[in-house]
Every structure is written in structure tokens, then in C-alpha cells.
Design a protein around this motif. Structure first.
Motif, PDB file in Angstrom:
ATOM      1  N   UNK A 188       0.812  -1.215   0.000  1.00  0.00           N
ATOM      2  CA  UNK A 188       0.000   0.000   0.000  1.00  0.00           C
ATOM      3  C   UNK A 188       0.846   1.267   0.000  1.00  0.00           C
ATOM      4  N   UNK A 189       2.038   1.171   0.561  1.00  0.00           N
ATOM      5  CA  UNK A 189       2.907   2.340   0.713  1.00  0.00           C
ATOM      6  C   UNK A 189       3.359   2.882  -0.643  1.00  0.00           C
ATOM      7  N   UNK A 190       3.879   2.011  -1.502  1.00  0.00           N
ATOM      8  CA  UNK A 190       4.452   2.474  -2.772  1.00  0.00           C
ATOM      9  C   UNK A 190       3.419   3.146  -3.672  1.00  0.00           C
TER      10      UNK A 190
ATOM     11  N   UNK B 137      11.586   6.985  -6.982  1.00  0.00           N
ATOM     12  CA  UNK B 137      11.172   6.173  -5.837  1.00  0.00           C
ATOM     13  C   UNK B 137      11.870   4.827  -5.878  1.00  0.00           C
ATOM     14  N   UNK B 138      12.461   4.444  -4.733  1.00  0.00           N
ATOM     15  CA  UNK B 138      12.988   3.100  -4.553  1.00  0.00           C
ATOM     16  C   UNK B 138      12.192   2.424  -3.445  1.00  0.00           C
TER      17      UNK B 138
ATOM     18  N   UNK C 172       7.521   2.312  -8.334  1.00  0.00           N
ATOM     19  CA  UNK C 172       8.926   2.452  -7.944  1.00  0.00           C
ATOM     20  C   UNK C 172       9.830   2.327  -9.163  1.00  0.00           C
ATOM     21  N   UNK C 173      10.900   3.127  -9.183  1.00  0.00           N
ATOM     22  CA  UNK C 173      11.891   3.017 -10.259  1.00  0.00           C
ATOM     23  C   UNK C 173      12.827   1.850 -10.049  1.00  0.00           C
TER      24      UNK C 173
ATOM     25  N   UNK D   6       9.700 -11.548  -9.138  1.00  0.00           N
ATOM     26  CA  UNK D   6       8.272 -11.228  -9.101  1.00  0.00           C
ATOM     27  C   UNK D   6       8.002 -10.023  -8.199  1.00  0.00           C
ATOM     28  N   UNK D   7       8.708  -9.937  -7.082  1.00  0.00           N
ATOM     29  CA  UNK D   7       8.549  -8.790  -6.188  1.00  0.00           C
ATOM     30  C   UNK D   7       9.107  -7.528  -6.818  1.00  0.00           C
ATOM     31  N   UNK D   8      10.253  -7.669  -7.482  1.00  0.00           N
ATOM     32  CA  UNK D   8      10.857  -6.521  -8.165  1.00  0.00           C
ATOM     33  C   UNK D   8       9.893  -5.944  -9.197  1.00  0.00           C
TER      34      UNK D   8
END
Length: 410
Positions: free
Chosen positions: A225-227, A248-249, A268-269, A258-260
Motif C-alpha cells: 500500500x505504501x508504494x 522512488x525506490x 517504484x523506479x 516477481x517482487x521486483x
């Protein structure tokens, strides 16, 4: 990955490897949107160089520094390990023309400060690093110039990272005393902190989720939820107020491709990886600790957030922060005390008593556990993604796994 197509990498497009022949263009140093976290005891010169050599953005941990000269020496020891030979001995301007001399050159890594610790020690080390004192100048005549009379240039790091405290006084110092092109990375734990960082003109914002290993805010949300919320808010702020939108990282529990891809899809960049680099060959962490990481499954259950180790280590962490570690006898006994004795947060002598089952522990017991590197009693910081790490690999292989460029298992 093309740096021009990635916001985070594009920020560092001015940092290049030197061309090897006439007519050959210089190539970007940073080609993979992966930053290695500044982990004390785990992110040494070999890991920093390995991440840089493979196109990632390594962050060297300044940590709980008390000896600035030793830190500068550690930074200088990175240079001989870099794959670009011209980086190893500093800049040789003897073949440069005057136009090239007007461009500041940078070392291909960042440095990471614990901000509240920097408050205590003062800004001298930060200023020395910004001056390029972590560089290794090439041997030249005693006059300090090359044979053509051109001055040598000492290079600053590509970026400076701040986390855990008020970074704004140091952001001002970087802008005033750093070279044009030095980027500022700030780690945040709330949406409001991200908004404030954008208003302050920070270049990169690291969103640290509760899944993250090591220290973080006690009240922090999951990346899922944060990103996306921060990504939306920063875009809205940018449009409404004409503000630059920082890169954003995402940080916290990210161990597989898969998470990346998921955090990139959310805005996120790139990512900051800590736990994933801990069991690599290049990390300076002890081998028995690396093996414990690789044997730890179900990271959401086998890791826990606690302040007990900050009490034991006596580094004076401010209120509001704790750290995620792999469960051990200390965390188990702390939980038992919470349930049976009503001790919410062991402090002082009570913290040392948690070390001993009969509750007679002392500071000497802690010192002995540290000396023995006994992981039943000392912290092994790790994020929830630890359960996805199965095999010891090189830093380059870990990066390739995250990017989906390797067929090998984690």
C-alpha cells in the motif's frame, strides 16, 4: 536496462566508465535499478565494488562512525576493486582538455549516513567526503599538478543517503558544499515524510516498508500500500505545485524477480536490497551467519521487530524506531516476559537479564556473546524476504536473479 528509460538510473547518467579507444563513447556506470543497502558489518568494500561493477548503485555504510580517518581509508580501498582501471588511481587529467576539466567526475557509489548519529558526531566527515577525500589521487609531481600543469581533481561519491532523523540541515550542506550532480537519497517511512522530501527537493526517496530487515520506524506500513499511495501523491504534488517528482525506490523483503516487477508496477523506479546481499560471497559478514540466513524459512514468522538489541548495544536509538531480526533465544525470552511478566520493553538491567534463562544476566554476558558471535544471543538483522533465499551466490548473480536475468535458483 537503458538508464534513459529509468528515472532512478537517469539521475546518474553523468557518471560513466571511460571509453577504451578513439571514437568509442563512454558507457554509463549504473545500468541496473538496484541499490545495495548501507548495512553495518555486511556492506564492505568488496560488496560495494561488486555491485558497482555489475551496474548497480552500491551504498557504503558510514554507520556509527567514531574514526573519520578509518572511514576515508575504507572508501579509498574500494577503488582498486573497481573494474574500470581509470577509477582505481583517481583522475589523471594530463590528457584532458580544458572543457573536460569543467565537468565534475564522481566515484561510482553512494555513502549512507545514520542521521541522528551524524547529529552527534558533527558534519566534518560528511564535508570531507563531499570534498573527495574518499578518493585515491594518482601519484603526480610534488607541486600537486600533472606534467601539463593541470590540477588533479578528487571525486566525491555519486550520492549521499540519509535515514533516521532530520536530514534537512545536511541536505543544505550537500547543496552548498557538494559538487553539482551529487544526488541526495532520503529514506522515509510515512506518506507525509515522502511529501516533505519532495518539497525539500530530494532526488531519490526510499520507501521503507515494515518487511525491511534492520532498523525502521515502529509504525510503518507494508510496501503493497505504501508504494502506490506515495507514487500517486508525489505525481499530484508535482502537477499542482510544479515540483520535481523524485525517483522512488522500494525497500523491504524484496528477494525475487516477481517482487521486483510488482513494486515497479506500483510506481517504484527500483529497489534497495539489504538481506538479499547478506549471504553473497562478497559480503564481509561471517559465514556461519550467512548459512543461518539461507536456512531461515517463512520470513514473516521467523523474523520479528524489536528494540531489545538497541538496549543491549547501547547506541541510544531514538524512540519510535526498532529493528527486524531473525528470532533467537533473546527475542523468544523477550516475548515470554511480555506475556508472563508484563514487561512491555526490557530496558537497562532487565535487557541483560533476558540473555539468561534464570534472569541473572549481566553486561558481561552480552560482551561474551558478541565476542563468540553467538547468533542465539546477538542480532541477525533480516527482512521478511529471507525465506526466499536458498543458495549462496555472488552479488552479480543475486542482481541478475532480481532482474529475471538468471535461470539459477535463489
Amino acid at each position: 536496462m537503458s538508464p534513459a528509460k529509468n528515472q532512478f538510473l537517469a539521475l546518474f547518467s553523468h557518471i560513466t566508465r571511460r571509453s577504451r579507444g578513439v571514437g568509442q563513447a563512454a558507457t554509463p556506470w549504473f545500468t541496473k535499478p538496484i541499490a545495495s543497502a548501507p548495512m553495518n558489518g555486511w556492506s564492505g568494500p568488496k560488496l560495494v565494488a561488486a555491485v558497482a561493477n555489475h551496474g548497480g548503485v552500491p551504498i557504503f555504510p558510514i554507520g556509527y562512525f567514531t574514526d573519520p580517518a578509518a572511514i576515508l581509508k575504507d572508501l579509498q580501498s574500494i577503488l582498486p576493486l573497481l573494474s574500470d582501471n581509470d577509477q582505481q588511481d583517481g583522475i589523471d587529467n594530463s590528457q584532458n582538455n580544458n572543457e573536460e576539466l569543467t565537468k565534475t567526475e564522481f566515484l561510482p557509489y553512494a555513502v549512507g549516513f545514520i542521521t541522528f548519529w551524524l547529529d552527534r558526531q558533527g558534519p566534518d566527515l560528511l564535508l570531507k567526503i563531499l570534498e573527495g577525500q574518499g578518493d585515491l589521487p594518482r601519484s603526480t609531481p610534488s607541486s600537486g599538478t600533472t606534467t601539463t600543469g593541470l590540477k588533479k581533481v578528487l571525486r566525491p561519491p555519486a550520492a549521499v543517503w540519509f535515514s533516521f532523523g532530520d536530514y534537512r540541515p545536511y541536505l543544505k550542506l550537500v547543496r552548498q558544499h557538494g559538487a553539482a550532480g551529487t544526488k541526495v537519497i532520503v529514506q522515509v517511512q510515512t506518506v507525509q515524510e515522502a511529501i516533505d522530501a519532495q518539497l525539500d527537493g530530494v532526488d531519490v526517496i526510499v520507501l521503507q516498508g515494515t518487511e525491511s530487515g534492520g532498523h525502521g520506524a515502529q509504525r510503518v506500513r507494508p510496501l503493497l500500500s505504501f508504494v502506490p499511495e506515495v507514487a500517486d501523491v508525489l505525481q499530484e504534488q508535482g502537477k499542482a505545485k510544479g515540483l520535481k517528482v523524485p525517483a522512488i525506490l522500494a525497500a523491504g523483503g524484496i528477494s525475487v524477480n516477481a517482487q521486483f516487477r510488482a513494486v515497479q508496477a506500483m510506481g517504484a523506479s527500483g529497489v534497495v536490497i539489504g538481506t538479499g546481499f547478506m549471504p553473497t560471497f562478497e559480503s564481509p559478514g561471517p559465514q556461519h551467519a550467512k548459512e543461518r540466513i539461507l536456512k531461515t524459512g517463512d520470513g514473516g514468522d521467523t523474523t520479528v521487530r524489536t528494540r531489545i538489541f538497541d538496549e543491549l548495544r547501547d547506541f541510544g536509538w531514538p524512540e519510535g524506531y526498532d529493528g527486524r531480526v531473525v528470532r533467537n533465544l533473546v527475542t523468544d525470552r523477550e516475548e515470554e516476559d511480555m506475556k508472563t511478566r508484563g514487561v512491555v520493553e526490557p530496558k537497562g538491567a532487565d535487557a541483560f537479564k533476558v540473555l539468561r534463562e534464570d534472569r541473572t544476566g549481566t553486561k558481561e554476558d552480552w560482551k561474551q556473546a558478541v565476542k563468540d558471535q553467538d547468533l542465539d544471543f546477538i542480532p541477525l538483522w533480516a527482512g521478511t524476504g529471507v525465506g526466499l533465499l536458498k543458495k549462496q551466490v555472488s552479488a552479480a548473480e543475486r542482481m541478475d536473479q532480481l532482474l529475471g536475468e538468471s535461470e539459477k535458483d535463489n
